[in-house]
Enzyme design. Structure first.
Site, PDB file in Angstrom:
ATOM      1  CG  ASP A 258      -2.122   1.054   1.225  1.00  0.00           C
ATOM      2  OD1 ASP A 258      -3.221   0.696   1.014  1.00  0.00           O
ATOM      3  OD2 ASP A 258      -1.809   2.352   1.037  1.00  0.00           O
ATOM      4  CB  ILE A 259       0.776   4.345  -2.072  1.00  0.00           C
ATOM      5  CG1 ILE A 259       1.874   5.397  -2.663  1.00  0.00           C
ATOM      6  CG2 ILE A 259      -0.608   5.017  -1.697  1.00  0.00           C
ATOM      7  CD1 ILE A 259       1.411   5.827  -4.177  1.00  0.00           C
TER       8      ILE A 259
ATOM      9  N   GLY B  98     -15.201   2.809   3.862  1.00  0.00           N
ATOM     10  CA  GLY B  98     -13.935   3.314   3.511  1.00  0.00           C
ATOM     11  C   GLY B  98     -13.331   2.681   2.297  1.00  0.00           C
ATOM     12  CD  GLN B  99     -14.927  -0.842  -2.299  1.00  0.00           C
ATOM     13  OE1 GLN B  99     -15.791  -1.223  -1.899  1.00  0.00           O
ATOM     14  NE2 GLN B  99     -14.044  -1.636  -3.474  1.00  0.00           N
ATOM     15  CB  SER B 100     -10.945   5.068  -1.596  1.00  0.00           C
ATOM     16  OG  SER B 100      -9.642   4.377  -1.414  1.00  0.00           O
TER      17      SER B 100
ATOM     18  CG  HIS C 120      -6.654  -3.011   2.980  1.00  0.00           C
ATOM     19  ND1 HIS C 120      -5.817  -1.770   2.933  1.00  0.00           N
ATOM     20  CD2 HIS C 120      -7.946  -2.910   2.476  1.00  0.00           C
ATOM     21  CE1 HIS C 120      -6.933  -0.894   2.263  1.00  0.00           C
ATOM     22  NE2 HIS C 120      -8.052  -1.442   2.012  1.00  0.00           N
TER      23      HIS C 120
ATOM     24  CG  HIS D  75      -8.346  -3.439  -2.597  1.00  0.00           C
ATOM     25  ND1 HIS D  75      -9.222  -2.539  -3.251  1.00  0.00           N
ATOM     26  CD2 HIS D  75      -8.134  -2.730  -1.588  1.00  0.00           C
ATOM     27  CE1 HIS D  75      -9.710  -1.734  -2.582  1.00  0.00           C
ATOM     28  NE2 HIS D  75      -8.916  -1.461  -1.510  1.00  0.00           N
TER      29      HIS D  75
ATOM     30  CG  ASN E  60     -12.048  -0.721   3.964  1.00  0.00           C
ATOM     31  OD1 ASN E  60     -12.125  -1.356   5.075  1.00  0.00           O
ATOM     32  ND2 ASN E  60     -10.941  -0.261   4.100  1.00  0.00           N
TER      33      ASN E  60
HETATM   34  P1  5GP Z   1      -9.639   1.147   0.109  1.00  0.00           P
HETATM   35  O1  5GP Z   1      -9.749   2.601   0.825  1.00  0.00           O
HETATM   36  O2  5GP Z   1     -10.353   1.104  -1.341  1.00  0.00           O
HETATM   37  O3  5GP Z   1     -10.154   0.052   1.084  1.00  0.00           O
HETATM   38  O4  5GP Z   1      -8.098   0.950   0.000  1.00  0.00           O
HETATM   39  C1  5GP Z   1      -7.515   1.635  -1.096  1.00  0.00           C
HETATM   40  C2  5GP Z   1      -5.977   1.470  -0.594  1.00  0.00           C
HETATM   41  O5  5GP Z   1      -5.429   1.924  -1.942  1.00  0.00           O
HETATM   42  C3  5GP Z   1      -5.801   2.479   0.164  1.00  0.00           C
HETATM   43  O6  5GP Z   1      -5.256   1.953   1.424  1.00  0.00           O
HETATM   44  C4  5GP Z   1      -4.405   3.335  -0.328  1.00  0.00           C
HETATM   45  O7  5GP Z   1      -3.727   4.114   0.444  1.00  0.00           O
HETATM   46  C5  5GP Z   1      -4.272   2.706  -1.460  1.00  0.00           C
HETATM   47  N1  5GP Z   1      -3.628   3.157  -2.875  1.00  0.00           N
HETATM   48  C6  5GP Z   1      -4.291   4.228  -3.378  1.00  0.00           C
HETATM   49  N2  5GP Z   1      -3.694   4.641  -4.543  1.00  0.00           N
HETATM   50  C7  5GP Z   1      -2.532   3.814  -4.536  1.00  0.00           C
HETATM   51  C8  5GP Z   1      -1.438   3.513  -5.466  1.00  0.00           C
HETATM   52  O8  5GP Z   1      -1.348   4.426  -6.340  1.00  0.00           O
HETATM   53  N3  5GP Z   1      -0.529   2.856  -5.463  1.00  0.00           N
HETATM   54  C9  5GP Z   1      -0.772   1.742  -4.054  1.00  0.00           C
HETATM   55  N4  5GP Z   1       0.442   1.049  -4.031  1.00  0.00           N
HETATM   56  N5  5GP Z   1      -1.755   1.968  -3.344  1.00  0.00           N
HETATM   57  C10 5GP Z   1      -2.424   2.645  -3.546  1.00  0.00           C
END
Ligand code: 5GP
Ligand code: ZN
Length: 125
Positions: free
Chosen positions: A42-43, A104-106, A113, A111, A98
């Site tokens: 994760d970034i 919190g899904q963005s 975590h 995916h 998420n």
């Molecule tokens: P969500 O919020 O959908 O559950 O998780 C998305 C995750 O993707 C977040 O934890 C966010 O830090 C990670 N993320 C967003 N953009 C990037 C990216 O460009 N590269 C990587 N490696 N992770 C990303």
């Protein structure tokens, strides 16, 4: 036919960050790859180990994936365990999906975590 389901799917994939990472068009720190899955760090890590495990195919969330492709879902979960073991946290880690913006899904490409390497409170926030 214009505006059909296949077009919607194509548009979703074209706009999708994780489809871009799977296609290696967007760089990521990849820690595992199988026929069906890609794992990368994760970034914005929330724990010493914070790896995202995705399916190579685009599915919006884990429920959609479960309905569409049980084999890929199983592969994704197996990969979560392998990633945790490879990072030395196979005895204590958390797998989070998420689902929905309110949770919190963005990124709307399924995916998991995989989190660990520090104390993990319960219930999660
Ligand atoms: P969500 O919020 O959908 O559950 O998780 C998305 C995750 O993707 C977040 O934890 C966010 O830090 C990670 N993320 C967003 N953009 C990037 C990216 O460009 N590269 C990587 N490696 N992770 C990303
Ligand atoms: Zn995607």
């Amino acid at each position: 036919m214009a505006g059909g389901r296949a077009d919607d799917e194509e548009a979703a994939v074209a706009d999708c960050l994780f489809c871009g990472i799977v296609a290696k068009e967007i760089p990521a720190t990849v820690v595992g790859e199988t026929d069906l899955t890609l794992a990368f760090r994760d970034i914005n890590p929330q724990a010493p180990t914070h790896v995202l495990v995705t399916t190579k195919a685009h599915h919006e969330d884990v429920g959609s994936l479960a309905s569409a492709d049980a084999e890929a879902l199983a592969a994704l979960l197996r990969e979560c365990r392998r990633v945790a073991e490879a990072d030395g946290i196979g005895d204590a880690y958390r797998v989070v999906f998420n689902t929905g913006a309110g949770a919190g899904q963005s990124v709307f490409h399924v995916h998991a975590h995989v989190l660990g390497g520090r104390g993990l409170g319960w219930p999660p926030g």
